[in-house]
Design a protein around this motif. Structure first.
Motif, PDB file in Angstrom:
ATOM      1  N   PHE A 167      17.721   0.442   9.860  1.00  0.00           N
ATOM      2  CA  PHE A 167      16.288   0.151   9.944  1.00  0.00           C
ATOM      3  C   PHE A 167      16.060  -1.182  10.657  1.00  0.00           C
ATOM      4  N   ASN A 168      16.786  -2.214  10.258  1.00  0.00           N
ATOM      5  CA  ASN A 168      16.619  -3.534  10.878  1.00  0.00           C
ATOM      6  C   ASN A 168      16.983  -3.492  12.358  1.00  0.00           C
ATOM      7  N   GLU A 169      18.027  -2.754  12.669  1.00  0.00           N
ATOM      8  CA  GLU A 169      18.443  -2.612  14.066  1.00  0.00           C
ATOM      9  C   GLU A 169      17.346  -1.907  14.873  1.00  0.00           C
ATOM     10  N   PHE A 170      16.747  -0.876  14.282  1.00  0.00           N
ATOM     11  CA  PHE A 170      15.708  -0.109  14.963  1.00  0.00           C
ATOM     12  C   PHE A 170      14.453  -0.949  15.196  1.00  0.00           C
ATOM     13  N   THR A 171      14.010  -1.679  14.162  1.00  0.00           N
ATOM     14  CA  THR A 171      12.768  -2.445  14.281  1.00  0.00           C
ATOM     15  C   THR A 171      12.901  -3.655  15.194  1.00  0.00           C
ATOM     16  N   GLY A 182      19.049   4.315  18.080  1.00  0.00           N
ATOM     17  CA  GLY A 182      17.616   4.095  17.930  1.00  0.00           C
ATOM     18  C   GLY A 182      16.829   5.385  18.016  1.00  0.00           C
ATOM     19  N   VAL A 183      17.222   6.247  18.961  1.00  0.00           N
ATOM     20  CA  VAL A 183      16.591   7.563  19.095  1.00  0.00           C
ATOM     21  C   VAL A 183      16.784   8.379  17.820  1.00  0.00           C
ATOM     22  N   GLU A 184      17.994   8.327  17.288  1.00  0.00           N
ATOM     23  CA  GLU A 184      18.318   9.054  16.066  1.00  0.00           C
ATOM     24  C   GLU A 184      17.442   8.591  14.909  1.00  0.00           C
ATOM     25  N   TYR A 185      17.348   7.268  14.711  1.00  0.00           N
ATOM     26  CA  TYR A 185      16.578   6.741  13.583  1.00  0.00           C
ATOM     27  C   TYR A 185      15.082   6.995  13.786  1.00  0.00           C
ATOM     28  N   SER A 186      14.599   6.826  14.997  1.00  0.00           N
ATOM     29  CA  SER A 186      13.188   7.044  15.294  1.00  0.00           C
ATOM     30  C   SER A 186      12.782   8.480  14.958  1.00  0.00           C
TER      31      SER A 186
END
Length: 252
Positions: A167-171, A182-186
């Protein structure tokens, strides 16, 4: 039409222990053929899923959803059964039915497509509605993710959405330069937003263990004071605070 998201939603329905049926859905006027799924949970909630091309979004509210409702009410018994449980369309269908639409679009989604999705979701008739927009550029990454985790897909999405590091990496990442992670988490985050029956896995806390940890941090005297404090009513509590303030002043 690509079957990736049909297969993905089918797994979500089955792993959620839904009764599930499906049928080919053909819109001759719009030259479109897709699969239509009806999932029903034990509480009697219905979730209807299909994938539509972006060009058909403007016709959902005033045409497509009306045909869908009529088809389901009149022909659901003829759908192909995907599970042992039977989908039964009851008199409460209108109040308990959610339509979930997946739509893939070109990488640069324009504002008009977003407005169309919002218009569908805000329309109060026939179904509660959710629209998930997916970029064509995301699809290859999502296909790999699904292939690697399809045997226990819900456990995978619960694990990923609860990962604080991801989550922190994505945001902290620029949305226009997402990595595959990022695509995966989004996508999983949007999946949770648009699929109402998905739930987070919450680990229950053990009250006894928590209390023991607190007790271990307190001295015997502090524990006795805590017990006295818990036994006080409101009037006693005010007196206790007054005495405590007096002690502090006398110690200064």
């Amino acid at each position: 039409m690509d079957k990736l998201f049909d297969n993905l939603m089918e797994r979500l329905f089955i792993e959620s222990n839904f009764s599930l049926t499906r049928s080919e859905y053909v819109e001759e006027d719009y030259k479109c053929s897709t699969l239509l799924y009806i999932g029903q949970n034990q509480q009697g909630d219905y979730f209807i899923y299909l994938q539509l091309p972006e060009r058909l979004l403007p016709y959902v509210n005033n045409d497509i959803q009306i045909r869908l409702a009529a088809l389901i009410k009149n022909q659901a018994n003829d759908f192909e059964k995907m599970t042992d449980g039977e989908v039964k369309i009851s008199s409460s269908f209108d109040k308990n039915a959610t339509l979930i639409i997946f739509t893939t679009h070109e990488a640069s989604v324009n504002e008009n497509v977003v407005k169309q999705a919002i218009s569908i979701e805000e329309d109060p008739y026939f179904f509660k509605k959710q629209v998930l927009l997916i970029s064509d550029k995301e699809t290859p990454t999502l296909a790999i993710n699904f292939s690697e985790n399809k045997d226990s897909f819900i456990a995978y999405v619960q694990r990923l959405i609860s990962d604080t590091e991801r989550f922190n990496e994505f945001t902290s990442t620029n949305l226009f330069g997402l990595t595959d992670k990022g695509v995966e988490y989004s996508f999983i985050a949007r999946l949770y937003e648009k699929v109402p029956f998905l739930s987070l896995k919450v680990t229950p806390s053990n009250q006894e263990i928590l209390q023991q940890k607190i007790d271990n941090k307190l001295t015997a005297e502090q524990l006795r004071e805590c017990e006295k404090l818990l036994d006080l009513d409101l009037n006693d509590l005010e007196s206790w605070v007054t005495e405590l303030v007096k002690e502090d002043k006398s110690n200064d």
